[in-house]
Design an enzyme around this catalytic site. Structure first.
Site, PDB file in Angstrom:
ATOM      1  CG  HIS A  79      31.342  43.413  45.815  1.00 24.88           C
ATOM      2  ND1 HIS A  79      30.396  43.285  44.828  1.00 24.88           N
ATOM      3  CD2 HIS A  79      32.064  42.265  45.792  1.00 24.88           C
ATOM      4  CE1 HIS A  79      30.538  42.103  44.230  1.00 24.88           C
ATOM      5  NE2 HIS A  79      31.541  41.472  44.805  1.00 24.88           N
ATOM      6  N   PRO A 178      34.318  43.788  38.078  1.00 28.35           N
ATOM      7  CG  PRO A 178      36.633  43.634  38.084  1.00 28.35           C
ATOM      8  CD  PRO A 178      35.484  44.015  38.957  1.00 28.35           C
ATOM      9  CG  HIS A 208      39.078  34.442  43.960  1.00 23.51           C
ATOM     10  ND1 HIS A 208      39.059  34.667  42.596  1.00 23.51           N
ATOM     11  CD2 HIS A 208      38.305  35.425  44.502  1.00 23.51           C
ATOM     12  CE1 HIS A 208      38.309  35.724  42.330  1.00 23.51           C
ATOM     13  NE2 HIS A 208      37.839  36.195  43.469  1.00 23.51           N
ATOM     14  CB  SER A 209      43.187  31.039  48.750  1.00 27.30           C
ATOM     15  OG  SER A 209      43.629  29.883  49.427  1.00 27.30           O
ATOM     16  CB  THR A 263      44.558  25.306  53.022  1.00 31.83           C
ATOM     17  OG1 THR A 263      44.951  25.997  51.814  1.00 31.83           O
ATOM     18  CG2 THR A 263      45.662  24.349  53.421  1.00 31.83           C
ATOM     19  CG  ASP A 268      46.975  28.691  51.878  1.00 26.91           C
ATOM     20  OD1 ASP A 268      46.238  28.840  50.874  1.00 26.91           O
ATOM     21  OD2 ASP A 268      47.012  27.628  52.526  1.00 26.91           O
TER      22      ASP A 268
END
Length: 341
Positions: A79, A178, A208-209, A263, A268
């Protein structure tokens, strides 16, 4: 005997050449020590020798007590850097007297948290080296160390020397950050402006994982009907997490879904594996798996976690060097929340 003597100068020359090539390859692998905008490795080596070590210690301590702080540092860097410059303008509080409105109050900053722990890291730096280490460098290094704590790439060489903005970019946040429902083209354009290519975008969105998404940002894909690109069983799970289309844009409403159920707190390639199964949480995530500009990278990262980490590390550095203030520009804030008096 004479033949051996005549070969000696040649052997020495070849030996020197081998050292030269090895040295150049090492430099290329690590990147140049100084960037074109004045950032450099080990910027604080003389003014505050333990600066990076202090930040790493603080990030580790906070992670052990509040695991989600490491996720917060990654989002905060995104950000901060995406909106014009990596200048810690994100951290400024609203100051009516100065006519300053905090970027944190923008709708695009919805769900961001843990800013109070930035203050804890800054306090540790100020105790060691008053008025020396910028909040912008703090954010960059905390994101790097946070990624490592989450099982991502470790010991990423990161140049420092950023200075802090004296103004907020609140009025421009929505034009730079975005939306979660953006097209792939819009996302590639936004990252491209920072020098991050499509491969780097697919890696960075792999962040985002970890973490979670509030139902407010999901319900449009779930109601009145589940988006056809979502795996049916996953759609059922998400409706269970977000049982109504009336989700509020309120951080006190704790209804959310994990980005990764396998996870959830590990950086990852499970994110990329999920995209291939129709388990992308946000619309912009799932679109990466089908757009011809990004889909090959999704497949490659899903198959190779080491490759994902390598590209992520390079893209994180590239993003962290977007238009920094250096030299006499800006200032080094004593308190990351306020411009120096």
């Amino acid at each position: 005997m004479g033949s051996s003597s005549s070969l000696l100068p040649v052997a020495c020359a070849l030996l020197l050449l081998s050292y030269f090539i090895a040295g150049n390859n090492a430099a290329a692998a690590a990147g140049t020590s100084t960037s074109s905008d004045g950032l450099k490795l080990n910027y604080y080596s003389e003014s505050c020798p333990r600066a990076e070590e202090i930040i790493k210690e603080q990030v580790k301590s906070l992670y052990e007590e509040h695991g989600n702080t490491a996720v917060s540092w990654l989002r905060a860097l995104f950000h901060d850097c995406t909106v014009k410059s990596c200048d810690a303008s994100l951290l400024l509080e609203t100051d009516a007297a100065a006519g300053l409105v905090s970027e944190k109050s923008s709708t695009r900053s919805f769900g961001m948290r843990n800013f109070k722990y930035i203050d804890a890291i800054k306090s540790a730096l100020e105790r060691a080296c008053p008025g020396t280490v910028s909040c912008a460098d703090l954010l960059a290094l905390a994101a790097r160390d946070g990624a490592a704590m989450l099982g991502g790439p470790a010991d990423i060489p990161m140049r420092t020397g950023r200075r802090d903005a004296t103004e907020s970019h609140y009025g421009e946040v929505e034009s730079y950050i975005p939306n979660h429902n953006e097209s792939v083209s819009a996302v590639l354009d936004r990252f491209g402006a920072m020098g991050v290519d499509a491969e780097g975008v697919v890696a960075l969105l792999g962040a985002h994982s970890v973490g979670r998404v509030h139902c407010f940002n999901l319900v449009a894909r779930l109601y009145p009907a589940v988006d056809g690109t979502i795996e049916p069983a996953y759609g059922t799970y998400l409706r269970g997490r977000c049982p109504t289309a009336e989700a509020k844009e309120d951080t006190r409403d704790v209804a959310y879904a994990r980005n990764d159920r396998v996870t959830p707190m590990v950086l990852d390639n499970m994110y990329h594996k999920n995209l291939l199964k129709g388990r992308g949480l946000l619309l912009v995530d799932q679109r990466l798996a089908t757009d011809p500009r990004t889909a090959p990278y999704v497949r490659k990262m899903a198959a190779d976690n080491a490759y994902f980490h390598d590209v992520f590390a390079a893209a994180l550095v590239k993003m962290s060097e977007n238009g920094p203030l250096t030299g006499d520009q800006g200032e080094v804030r004593k308190d990351c929340r306020f411009v120096n008096k």
